[in-house]
Design a protein around this motif. Sequence first.
Motif, mmCIF file in Angstrom:
data_model
loop_
_atom_site.group_PDB
_atom_site.id
_atom_site.type_symbol
_atom_site.label_atom_id
_atom_site.label_comp_id
_atom_site.label_asym_id
_atom_site.label_seq_id
_atom_site.Cartn_x
_atom_site.Cartn_y
_atom_site.Cartn_z
ATOM 1 N N TRP A 200 44.895 55.006 33.580
ATOM 2 C CA TRP A 200 43.680 55.720 33.192
ATOM 3 C C TRP A 200 43.934 56.753 32.111
ATOM 4 O O TRP A 200 43.032 57.121 31.356
ATOM 5 N N TYR A 201 45.173 57.221 32.000
ATOM 6 C CA TYR A 201 45.547 58.255 31.040
ATOM 7 C C TYR A 201 45.745 57.706 29.626
ATOM 8 O O TYR A 201 45.878 58.459 28.672
ATOM 9 N N SER A 202 45.752 56.405 29.473
ATOM 10 C CA SER A 202 46.014 55.768 28.176
ATOM 11 C C SER A 202 44.746 55.737 27.330
ATOM 12 O O SER A 202 43.689 55.314 27.805
ATOM 13 N N PHE A 203 44.858 56.153 26.088
ATOM 14 C CA PHE A 203 43.710 56.132 25.191
ATOM 15 C C PHE A 203 43.272 54.699 24.911
ATOM 16 O O PHE A 203 42.073 54.396 24.896
ATOM 17 N N GLY A 204 44.237 53.810 24.707
ATOM 18 C CA GLY A 204 43.908 52.418 24.435
ATOM 19 C C GLY A 204 43.201 51.765 25.605
ATOM 20 O O GLY A 204 42.237 51.014 25.428
ATOM 21 N N TYR A 205 43.679 52.062 26.830
ATOM 22 C CA TYR A 205 43.028 51.511 28.017
ATOM 23 C C TYR A 205 41.619 52.081 28.179
ATOM 24 O O TYR A 205 40.661 51.334 28.439
ATOM 25 N N SER A 206 41.468 53.384 28.016
ATOM 26 C CA SER A 206 40.158 54.020 28.194
ATOM 27 C C SER A 206 39.147 53.544 27.163
ATOM 28 O O SER A 206 37.946 53.458 27.454
ATOM 29 N N TYR A 213 31.497 48.579 29.457
ATOM 30 C CA TYR A 213 30.215 49.160 29.857
ATOM 31 C C TYR A 213 29.058 48.299 29.363
ATOM 32 O O TYR A 213 28.076 48.085 30.081
ATOM 33 N N ALA A 214 29.170 47.801 28.140
ATOM 34 C CA ALA A 214 28.098 46.959 27.591
ATOM 35 C C ALA A 214 27.899 45.701 28.413
ATOM 36 O O ALA A 214 26.778 45.195 28.544
ATOM 37 N N LEU A 215 28.985 45.182 28.992
ATOM 38 C CA LEU A 215 28.910 43.944 29.772
ATOM 39 C C LEU A 215 28.687 44.201 31.261
ATOM 40 O O LEU A 215 28.485 43.259 32.026
ATOM 41 N N GLY A 216 28.766 45.467 31.663
ATOM 42 C CA GLY A 216 28.613 45.791 33.079
ATOM 43 C C GLY A 216 29.822 45.439 33.918
ATOM 44 O O GLY A 216 29.710 45.251 35.134
ATOM 45 N N ASN A 217 30.994 45.365 33.298
ATOM 46 C CA ASN A 217 32.209 45.005 34.034
ATOM 47 C C ASN A 217 32.666 46.142 34.937
ATOM 48 O O ASN A 217 32.548 47.320 34.580
ATOM 49 N N GLN A 218 33.208 45.791 36.080
ATOM 50 C CA GLN A 218 33.785 46.747 37.010
ATOM 51 C C GLN A 218 35.056 46.159 37.610
ATOM 52 O O GLN A 218 35.227 44.933 37.663
ATOM 53 N N THR A 219 35.938 47.027 38.073
ATOM 54 C CA THR A 219 37.161 46.564 38.712
ATOM 55 C C THR A 219 36.823 45.876 40.033
ATOM 56 O O THR A 219 36.101 46.434 40.864
ATOM 57 N N VAL A 220 37.346 44.680 40.224
ATOM 58 C CA VAL A 220 37.122 43.917 41.447
ATOM 59 C C VAL A 220 38.427 43.886 42.245
ATOM 60 O O VAL A 220 39.452 43.413 41.748
ATOM 61 N N PHE A 221 38.386 44.409 43.460
ATOM 62 C CA PHE A 221 39.565 44.449 44.321
ATOM 63 C C PHE A 221 39.482 43.347 45.379
ATOM 64 O O PHE A 221 38.402 42.960 45.810
ATOM 65 N N SER A 222 40.642 42.882 45.780
ATOM 66 C CA SER A 222 40.738 41.932 46.894
ATOM 67 C C SER A 222 41.663 42.516 47.954
ATOM 68 O O SER A 222 42.613 43.245 47.629
ATOM 69 N N PHE A 223 41.363 42.224 49.187
ATOM 70 C CA PHE A 223 42.165 42.750 50.300
ATOM 71 C C PHE A 223 43.257 41.745 50.639
ATOM 72 O O PHE A 223 42.980 40.592 50.999
ATOM 73 N N TYR A 224 44.506 42.185 50.501
ATOM 74 C CA TYR A 224 45.630 41.280 50.726
ATOM 75 C C TYR A 224 46.779 42.034 51.387
ATOM 76 O O TYR A 224 47.225 43.079 50.875
ATOM 77 N N GLU A 225 47.227 41.506 52.539
ATOM 78 C CA GLU A 225 48.352 42.089 53.282
ATOM 79 C C GLU A 225 48.134 43.567 53.582
ATOM 80 O O GLU A 225 49.024 44.400 53.412
ATOM 81 N N GLY A 226 46.915 43.896 53.986
ATOM 82 C CA GLY A 226 46.616 45.248 54.436
ATOM 83 C C GLY A 226 46.343 46.257 53.341
ATOM 84 O O GLY A 226 46.246 47.461 53.615
ATOM 85 N N ASP A 232 42.953 42.836 37.316
ATOM 86 C CA ASP A 232 42.365 43.293 36.054
ATOM 87 C C ASP A 232 41.633 44.607 36.268
ATOM 88 O O ASP A 232 40.540 44.639 36.830
ATOM 89 N N PHE A 233 42.258 45.707 35.845
ATOM 90 C CA PHE A 233 41.621 47.013 35.952
ATOM 91 C C PHE A 233 40.564 47.164 34.858
ATOM 92 O O PHE A 233 40.741 46.716 33.727
ATOM 93 N N VAL A 234 39.450 47.807 35.213
ATOM 94 C CA VAL A 234 38.385 48.131 34.263
ATOM 95 C C VAL A 234 38.209 49.645 34.274
ATOM 96 O O VAL A 234 38.094 50.239 35.345
ATOM 97 N N PRO A 235 38.175 50.293 33.115
ATOM 98 C CA PRO A 235 38.055 51.752 33.079
ATOM 99 C C PRO A 235 36.785 52.248 33.763
ATOM 100 O O PRO A 235 35.723 51.633 33.663
ATOM 101 N N ASN A 236 36.926 53.372 34.471
ATOM 102 C CA ASN A 236 35.763 54.057 35.020
ATOM 103 C C ASN A 236 35.072 54.820 33.895
ATOM 104 O O ASN A 236 35.733 55.472 33.084
ATOM 105 N N THR A 237 33.752 54.754 33.840
ATOM 106 C CA THR A 237 33.033 55.340 32.712
ATOM 107 C C THR A 237 33.293 56.841 32.572
ATOM 108 O O THR A 237 33.585 57.335 31.473
ATOM 109 N N SER A 238 33.199 57.573 33.673
ATOM 110 C CA SER A 238 33.380 59.035 33.619
ATOM 111 C C SER A 238 34.802 59.404 33.215
ATOM 112 O O SER A 238 35.022 60.281 32.364
#
Length: 264
Positions: A200-206, A213-226, A232-238
């Motif tokens: 999250w601290y990376s300028f390129g990633y942010s 945001y234009a596409l409405g993408n969000q980070t999707v998590f899956s539950f695996y081994e507890g 694929d991380f997606v930046p949080n807007t704030s």
Amino acid sequence: MNLVHGLKQTLQIAWFESCRKIQSWRIIITLIAAAVVLFLAYSNGLGAMRSEPGEMANNFLRPFVASATLVIGISAVIMSSEDLSTEFEKNTGFVMFTKPLSRYALFAGKFLSGFIASLIVTVFYYAVTIIACINAVGYVPSRVYLAILLALLFLLAVIGICLLFSAVSPRSSLAMIVAFILLVMLPIFLQNVSFDAEPWYSFGYSSGIVGDYALGNQTVFSFYEGSLHTEDFVPNTSVATAVMSAYGILATAFAAVIFRHRSM
């Protein structure tokens, strides 16, 4: 009186530098680059719209919004990365005035001129994107218009970073090369790199929030081994907005101070 005089000098420099950039090879190169990207995005968007499942507008817009930061980055590098280092080589700004010229006024004028010139390219890119989307799909998702504000924030931050490179570089050509590698080439390379934790601290990633945001993408998590996992991380807007703002403010402030105290 000094404040009014400094503001007047800033606006005069901004006007002079903006006109110089708009009438030079710089604007031609950046508009050609934007046109090439738009052509490729249009071809890819049409293919994705017809062959991929999901919302047609998002499928069509994905290559456009994903390439927006590339176009803006190229424009900012070309328009701003040589501005301050050129002063140490040629003193171009100081020959414009017979009265004493504040370096901060010169810096602010250079910053504004880079923003104005790159804003023209940004407006051109998004205007064609919106027109193409209306023509192909029939409408434009409202999130695209809001994402333009994030693109403008990214533009301001990139200009500040370019000016920082320019302030510390001994040669204008070196400043442009370094800025191009770090702000244009490196983000392309990092798109193919996976991370175990969100950078999250990376300028390129942010900066990816401009397209996500234009596409409405969000980070999707899956539950695996507890525990929760994602590929694929997606930046949080704030968070991304705060990170880009911090990079822009700090880079601009450091660039202004270095330019003020660096000897000619």
